[in-house]
Scaffold this motif. Structure first.
Motif, PDB file in Angstrom:
ATOM      1  N   GLU A   1       1.951   2.807  -8.970  1.00  0.00           N
ATOM      2  CA  GLU A   1       1.546   1.583  -9.392  1.00  0.00           C
ATOM      3  C   GLU A   1       2.623   0.491  -8.711  1.00  0.00           C
ATOM      4  O   GLU A   1       2.450  -0.557  -8.309  1.00  0.00           O
ATOM      5  N   ASP A   2       3.815   0.901  -9.206  1.00  0.00           N
ATOM      6  CA  ASP A   2       5.006   0.116  -8.898  1.00  0.00           C
ATOM      7  C   ASP A   2       5.099  -0.295  -7.696  1.00  0.00           C
ATOM      8  O   ASP A   2       5.520  -1.296  -7.087  1.00  0.00           O
ATOM      9  N   MET A   3       4.992   0.706  -6.811  1.00  0.00           N
ATOM     10  CA  MET A   3       5.033   0.571  -5.088  1.00  0.00           C
ATOM     11  C   MET A   3       4.113  -0.225  -4.741  1.00  0.00           C
ATOM     12  O   MET A   3       4.305  -1.219  -3.824  1.00  0.00           O
ATOM     13  N   ARG A   4       2.829  -0.019  -5.124  1.00  0.00           N
ATOM     14  CA  ARG A   4       1.865  -0.904  -4.567  1.00  0.00           C
ATOM     15  C   ARG A   4       1.738  -2.361  -5.026  1.00  0.00           C
ATOM     16  O   ARG A   4       1.676  -3.291  -4.272  1.00  0.00           O
ATOM     17  N   LYS A   5       2.284  -2.463  -6.274  1.00  0.00           N
ATOM     18  CA  LYS A   5       2.789  -3.945  -6.696  1.00  0.00           C
ATOM     19  C   LYS A   5       3.767  -4.707  -5.715  1.00  0.00           C
ATOM     20  O   LYS A   5       3.421  -5.781  -5.349  1.00  0.00           O
ATOM     21  N   ALA A   6       4.777  -3.949  -5.612  1.00  0.00           N
ATOM     22  CA  ALA A   6       5.838  -4.357  -4.710  1.00  0.00           C
ATOM     23  C   ALA A   6       5.361  -4.514  -3.243  1.00  0.00           C
ATOM     24  O   ALA A   6       6.281  -5.373  -2.601  1.00  0.00           O
TER      25      ALA A   6
END
Length: 126
Positions: free
Chosen positions: A53-58
């Motif tokens: 989820e952090d990667m998708r947001k970034a």
């Protein structure tokens, strides 16, 4: 305080900015120009955890699940229907819950099934 200094060795002691290794002798802070000897950094190690989820947001990516053009947080996961009878009640089809490599690499995978009628669960080595 000692723990904090051991953990944050890649950051400037004065302003907190991440240091950049400009030479083989010292690391320099790009903001306040402070220098730290490479000898202080040698042998240090850091690790961190990042979620999908952090990667998708970034990366400004959409979530993996998209239903009829609407992104929702509440989505029921559909399992694969397998045309074989339940071991307990004989209901056809059953759902493939998961497949994992539980044995050595040269052997087949282990499939985990669940019957939608009686909720019986079992595994099968393939």
């Amino acid at each position: 305080m000692d723990y904090c200094r051991r953990r944050d060795f890649l950051f400037c002691d004065l302003c907190g900015t991440m240091l950049s290794l400009d030479s083989t002798k010292h690391a320099r802070c790009p903001l306040c120009k402070a220098k730290k000897s490479v000898k202080e950094l040698a042998g240090q190690e850091t690790c961190y955890t990042i979620s999908g989820e952090d990667m998708r947001k970034a990366l400004n990516m959409e979530p993996f699940v998209k239903v009829a053009g609407i992104i929702t947080g509440e989505v029921k996961v559909q399992r694969l229907q397998v045309n074989q009878p339940c071991e307990k009640c004989g209901h056809i089809p059953v759902e493939l819950v998961d497949s994992r490599q539980t044995r050595s690499a040269d052997e087949g995978q282990t499939n985990f099934y669940e019957c939608p009628a009686c909720r019986h669960r079992w595994k099968e080595n393939s």
